[in-house]
Every structure is written in structure tokens, then in C-alpha cells.
Design an enzyme around this catalytic site. Structure first.
Site, PDB file in Angstrom:
ATOM      1  N   HIS B  37       0.840  -1.210   0.000  1.00 40.55           N
ATOM      2  CA  HIS B  37       0.000   0.000   0.000  1.00 40.55           C
ATOM      3  C   HIS B  37       0.875   1.260   0.000  1.00 40.55           C
ATOM      4  O   HIS B  37       0.608   2.208  -0.734  1.00 40.55           O
ATOM      5  CB  HIS B  37      -0.883   0.050   1.254  1.00 40.55           C
ATOM      6  N   SER B 186      -2.404  -8.186   3.229  1.00 41.51           N
ATOM      7  CA  SER B 186      -2.928  -8.084   4.596  1.00 41.51           C
ATOM      8  C   SER B 186      -3.253  -9.458   5.141  1.00 41.51           C
ATOM      9  O   SER B 186      -3.200  -9.692   6.342  1.00 41.51           O
ATOM     10  CB  SER B 186      -4.185  -7.208   4.610  1.00 41.51           C
TER      11      SER B 186
END
Lengths: 281, 281
Positions: B37, B186
């Protein structure tokens, strides 16, 4: 009036106008313009700095066997009307520029799209939602104007705009009628003389329904009485729906509400006509 | 960094910035931010005046029985990372503000959404397309940044943007990997120590596949060899797909093309992991 055919050019024009803080009005149409369209355009002009009208007969909202091919097209006459009324831009895309080979993205407003007209026109409202979203993304208007004659369409577009967080104000304008009450529609041109005369029964039913509802007659009975009137009219080949509905959910009403929707769809000869009336009680 | 929770406020902010001709970058995320990210955000910052990051775990892209409830959420840690990297706005909507009661509009990118992950995650890409369209309409960015790790997602979003005439440039950034090659995700936090070590087999397969393709081995055979490597790894409970695909259509490749996509989805224990590599021949 400037005629724009290329989506990217249309977008650049309104983008630049918005940077200059101009408000953009948009009236999407399928052409064959009548007084109903012109009333939308007049209101759009009154309320905004710039008015964009589009003419595009949207293939994906017609089912196979419907009237996509024969839908009335008269671009010269339309242009004349638009010039007279002095709009700023006519957006006139061709089918390939909006649906190139391999096109595959569709917007579905569930529930509302399956009711009323949706039962008889498979994928119709998916096609409507998709083209309206596309046109909004191209024209990027502040306000867009639709006629109440296509009540279900206006409800679905408002729902899509809300659900997808689209930054456009939807303004619904009253249905414009011929002197004898028939709602203006491009499809009225399909009617022969006898059919045209008989078509007034639709508005008569709406007004009769209104009278009955105001007299507190139960919606189910009102629906039945409307259908009985329609059944007596020999040119009506099919009653697709005719009755009293919830104006938000489009479900059949069993009991009176503050606002009731009377809605009718019939086939007169080969021509499918719809109309509706909102009744405040 | 300003935190904005209300969609209409977010919209007003970027609308005003765009009138001032600022370019807006947007990085939509589901939080649990990792280096992948952050690499998107750095690039977004480099290329634009204003950077907006959103954190929203989108319920409609999870099927029943998937990990919506247990998806990692750590908003405090995420905020710290975003403050350090100095973004302008964090958009942090709650579920009810994006999907109020009665929500019913969905966007479907046909064909592409049924391939690869779409076969195993019903309605996943419908959920992805819908939320990305919503967020684009709220944030109204010039450019949006996505990671190549979710290759199919990037393809579907690019297709939606093109088909719906959305005025946003989609920028796909390289997958960021751990030192041993595992793609940052994640979901890696779900893995126990043994699973984490074994998970490196995915990247090994991609690199092996790349070597074989460059040696002009037929794609079907490359797919088979990759699958054989994966089958030998005991922690892999399920191979959902593993092979060589057309990078545009996502169909299995029978013959070599200029660009081949090697893509893998496996379940390691209960954890579903995906990865891919584009190979230029």
C-alpha cells in the site's frame, strides 16, 4: 448550438465550463423530440447556465423483438427544434463510440427494475441505468431532467444516483399531454387514426382512478375498475399492468397511502404505451 | 492529514480542490496497510498535488463464509503510517454511510468477473466494481492507484472505467514482496510460522513458470509443472488455479503470446493467497 459527436470532446467542454463555475443542465433523449422533451429543455435552460441535450437511441435497453430498429429517428427535424429553443450543445454519439466491441459493463438497480415495465421488458432498466450513468460520466452535469411519464425510469435513476454517489441532481418534470389527455410519446407516431382515438382511454382511466381514490375506494377495487374499462376497448390487445401502486416500492397497493401511483401499460395494436398519475390523498 | 468520514464532505473537499486545478490522487484500500500500500501512496504523492487514501473493508465483495468479520483491522496503526508518509486526506466512511438500508445498485463487468478468482468468490468482483465506482464518484480523483498483486481486479477496474466512461486514470503499480518473494498482503498475517515459510512456494512457482516460458515451453505444460510443484507442498490445502493465462481475456493459454500471465490462487491452511507474474516473451 454546437453538435458534439465524440464522448471525449463532450467531456472536455463541460469540464472546462465547470472550472469556470458554470452550471450544466443535461436532458438525455432518444430523439423524435416532442413537446414533452421541449418542456424539459425549457426548464433546464431556465435553471442553469449551459444546456446539453443528447440524442441517442440506446440499443441495450431494447429487448430482441422490440422496436429498436423502427424507433422513430428524425435528426434533421430534431436539430431544427433544438436550434429554435437555443440549447448550447447537442451530444450526438454513435453506437460504436458508446458500445465498442467487447463492451461488458452493466448497472443493475435490483428490485425496482423487476417491477411493472421490468416484468415485460427484460433487461430494459439495466440498459437505462447503464446508459444514463455513462452519459452522466461524459457530460458531468449539475442537474439532469426527466419526464414523469416514465415514472419507473425516474425512480430507478434516482436510486442509482443515490446508491452510486453520483453527483447529479435529478429533476422530474410533469408529463405533457395532447389536448385529449394522451401523454406525449415518440411512440404515438406508430398509432393509426383509430388507435390514436382509442388511446385516450388510458388517460381516462387514470382520471377515473384518481376520482375513486379521492373517494377513498380501496386500491384493489380501483385497479379492478380501471382494468374493466380497458378491457372494453377493442383496440387494446394486451393489458400489461393497470392499477394502483406504491410510488416508492412499485408494489401493488392493498390500502390507501398518502401518495398513490396509478400506472398503466397497454398494447394498442403493436404499440406499447405507458402512462401514470401520482395521486395525493 | 485530515480524517473525513462523511461521503458528502469528502466530495466537497475534492470538488473545491479541482476547481483550483489541483490534481487528486486516490488510493483505495481495505486498511491493514503494508509496504505494498505504501508504495502506491508514495507514487500517488509523487505524481499529484493532493493524495486521498481510503480505508474501507467492503462487505459486498466478501461471500458468506469468507473472512469479512476477521479481516485484519488496525486503524490506529494505519493512521500512524499514513501520517508518517504525509498524505492529505484519509477517507474513513462507515458501512451504513455507503450501504444504507435498501441499498440495491450493483455494477457487473461481465466475462472478466467469472474467470480465475471469480470462479471461487461469487459476486466478489461485482462488489469490487461497485465500491470502486462509488468511491470514484465521492473522491472524484484524476488518478487512482492499484497494486498488480490483484491483477484480475486491476483488469476489471480498467474495463469498468473504460466502459462507463469514468474520467479517472488507473495506474497499476508493481507487486511489493517480502525478502523471500512472498507478495505483501494483509492476509499474510493469518499465516502461522510453518504456513508462512511454505507460502514462498507460490513465488517459486511463478519464477519457475517464467523460466520455462522464456525457454519456449508450451503454456499447458508450464501450468502442469507449476501445479506439480504446488501439489508437493503439504500445507497447501487447495489449488484453486495455477497456470498460464491470457493477460487480457484471462483465458487459459494454449500457445505462447508476447505477454503471458502466470497466476496462482491457493489455500494455505484456511488462508487464501493469490499472486501473479506478467512474462514478456
Amino acid at each position: 448550438m454546437e453538435i458534439i459527436r465524440v464522448p471525449k470532446m463532450m467531456r472536455e467542454i463541460t469540464k472546462n465550463l465547470k472550472i469556470k463555475s458554470k452550471t450544466i443542465a443535461f436532458v438525455p433523449t432518444m430523439g423524435a423530440l416532442h413537446e414533452g422533451h421541449l418542456s424539459l429543455i425549457k426548464r433546464a435552460k431556465d435553471e442553469n447556465d449551459i444546456t446539453v441535450v443528447s440524442i441517442f437511441v440506446n440499443p441495450i435497453q431494447f429487448a430482441p423483438g422490440e422496436d429498436y430498429e423502427k424507433y422513430p429517428r428524425d435528426i434533421d427535424k430534431d436539430c431544427e427544434k433544438l436550434k429554435n429553443i437555443e440549447i448550447d450543445y447537442l451530444f450526438l454519439p454513435d453506437v460504436n463510440s458508446l458500445y465498442p466491441n467487447g463492451y461488458s459493463t452493466y448497472i443493475n438497480v435490483e428490485n425496482l427494475s423487476d417491477k411493472l415495465c421490468g416484468k415485460f421488458r427484460p433487461n430494459h432498466f439495466r440498459g437505462v441505468a447503464t446508459i444514463v450513468c455513462k452519459l452522466f460520466n461524459i457530460v458531468n452535469p449539475n442537474r439532469a431532467y426527466f419526464g414523469q411519464k416514465d415514472y419507473q425510469q425516474t425512480l430507478i435513476i434516482k436510486k442509482m444516483v443515490e446508491d452510486l454517489n453520483i453527483d447529479v441532481e435529478i429533476i422530474v418534470c410533469p408529463t405533457i399531454r395532447e389536448k385529449d389527455g394522451l401523454a406525449m410519446s415518440s411512440r404515438n407516431s406508430y398509432l393509426n387514426e383509430i388507435e390514436r382515438k382509442s388511446a385516450t382511454v388510458i388517460y381516462k382511466c387514470l382520471k377515473e382512478g384518481e376520482k375513486l381514490l379521492k373517494a377513498k375506494i380501496n386500491p384493489s377495487e380501483v385497479s379492478e375498475r380501471i382494468q374493466n374499462i380497458l378491457k372494453k376497448e377493442p383496440v387494446i390487445k394486451e393489458i400489461q399492468y393497470a392499477g394502483v401502486f406504491d410510488p416508492f416500492t412499485l408494489e401493488e397497493l392493498k390500502e390507501l397511502k398518502d401518495v398513490c401511483l396509478i400506472a398503466i401499460a397497454v398494447k394498442i395494436g403493436e404499440t406499447r404505451l405507458i402512462d401514470n398519475l401520482l395521486v395525493n390523498l
